[in-house]
Motif scaffolding. Structure first.
Motif, PDB file in Angstrom:
ATOM      1  N   MET A  14       0.822  -1.208   0.000  1.00  0.00           N
ATOM      2  CA  MET A  14       0.000   0.000   0.000  1.00  0.00           C
ATOM      3  C   MET A  14       0.861   1.264   0.000  1.00  0.00           C
ATOM      4  SD  MET A  14      -2.832  -1.167   2.835  1.00  0.00           S
ATOM      5  CE  MET A  14      -1.574  -1.948   3.861  1.00  0.00           C
ATOM      6  N   ILE A  15       0.357   2.282  -0.686  1.00  0.00           N
ATOM      7  CA  ILE A  15       0.937   3.617  -0.645  1.00  0.00           C
ATOM      8  C   ILE A  15      -0.051   4.529   0.077  1.00  0.00           C
ATOM      9  CG2 ILE A  15       1.776   5.585  -1.978  1.00  0.00           C
ATOM     10  CD1 ILE A  15       2.489   3.637  -4.221  1.00  0.00           C
ATOM     11  N   ASP A  21       3.017  14.310   1.565  1.00  0.00           N
ATOM     12  CA  ASP A  21       3.880  13.176   1.918  1.00  0.00           C
ATOM     13  C   ASP A  21       3.187  11.835   1.706  1.00  0.00           C
ATOM     14  OD1 ASP A  21       6.230  14.613   3.028  1.00  0.00           O
ATOM     15  OD2 ASP A  21       4.707  15.375   4.417  1.00  0.00           O
ATOM     16  N   THR A  22       3.992  10.846   1.372  1.00  0.00           N
ATOM     17  CA  THR A  22       3.513   9.467   1.250  1.00  0.00           C
ATOM     18  C   THR A  22       4.453   8.532   1.989  1.00  0.00           C
ATOM     19  OG1 THR A  22       4.783   8.983  -0.765  1.00  0.00           O
ATOM     20  CG2 THR A  22       2.580   9.946  -1.047  1.00  0.00           C
ATOM     21  N   PHE A  23       3.915   7.396   2.385  1.00  0.00           N
ATOM     22  CA  PHE A  23       4.750   6.311   2.895  1.00  0.00           C
ATOM     23  C   PHE A  23       4.116   5.001   2.486  1.00  0.00           C
ATOM     24  CE2 PHE A  23       1.698   7.104   6.257  1.00  0.00           C
ATOM     25  CZ  PHE A  23       1.345   5.844   6.701  1.00  0.00           C
TER      26      PHE A  23
END
Length: 244
Positions: A14-15, A21-23
């Motif tokens: 998953m993103i 921001d993303t992780f």
């Protein structure tokens, strides 16, 4: 009774996007835990092989398979059997796993395929069992395409044939979808769903086979199915019927 249960596992990557921001995160899941545990609680011995382990753990000889009374394949496509690491990455010739299963059934073993997005033909036809040797073994004729029938409103199966498997199975819980196929001429449809086969039994060589068109767990098999009083007896009866 000793069973080899293959499939019903997946990894989700998953993103997570939170503004700029993303992780990323990854989780591993298994779909047949409830079914396997319910069968083990009734004294059935089960060796469970998750989908990703087929690449390195599936037996390379018939003798290793013949220790089992039956093999269950659920929601795992044919590519996983046919494109194992040794062949795909290193171009090595290895025994065809699906051919080993065919020989196992021909010699008297049992085979059950349970429906799902990567069973029979599956989503976008990616399971692709129609174009493998198991098309000869299974008791059904598969489509040439994506065979999913999605029923978000729910659909109720109907028992149409008397058999030890279907004893007292008069009122079924709803399902949310299934794989569409037809029964072979020498096979028997025990249960249908909107006119399509749900449960078909047949034979190949000295062995017995069965095909269940829907899921053994969510999402096609909703909680009403898993809570059904005949959930565990249904699977045990199928396995008793097809075992050596």
């Amino acid at each position: 009774m000793k069973i080899l249960f293959i499939g019903e596992s997946w990894t989700v990557h998953m993103i997570h996007a939170k503004g700029y921001d993303t992780f990323e995160s990854t989780k591993y899941e298994e779909g047949a835990t409830f079914l396997i545990d319910s069968l083990r609680n009734r004294g059935i011995e089960i060796d469970y092989m998750p989908s990703h382990e087929v690449q390195v753990r599936f037996p390379d000889n018939l003798e290793a398979l013949e220790q089992y009374d039956s093999i269950v394949i659920s929601d795992i496509g044919s590519n996983t059997f046919l494109l194992q690491n040794k062949t795909f990455y290193y171009m090595e010739r290895i025994p065809n796993s699906l051919e080993l299963i065919r020989q196992y059934v021909e010699n008297g073993g049992g085979l059950l395929m349970i429906g799902g997005y990567l069973s029979f033909m599956g989503i976008e036809g990616k399971a692709n069992y129609k174009n493998t040797i198991l098309a000869d073994v299974l008791p059904v004729e598969m489509l040439d395409r994506d065979d999913r029938v999605e029923k978000p409103e729910g659909v109720y199966p109907e028992t149409i044939s008397e058999h030890s498997i279907t004893k007292d199975l008069e009122k079924w819980p709803p399902f949310l979808g299934y794989n569409r196929f037809s029964a072979k001429e020498d096979a028997t449809t025990l249960v249908q769903i909107e006119g399509d086969p749900l449960l078909v039994i047949g034979g190949y060589g000295k062995g017995k086979t069965a095909a269940f068109a829907s899921d053994c767990a969510p999402h096609w098999g909703p909680l009403e199915f898993m809570d059904w009083e005949y959930y565990q007896p249904l699977w045990q009866r199928i396995l008793e019927h097809i075992k050596k």
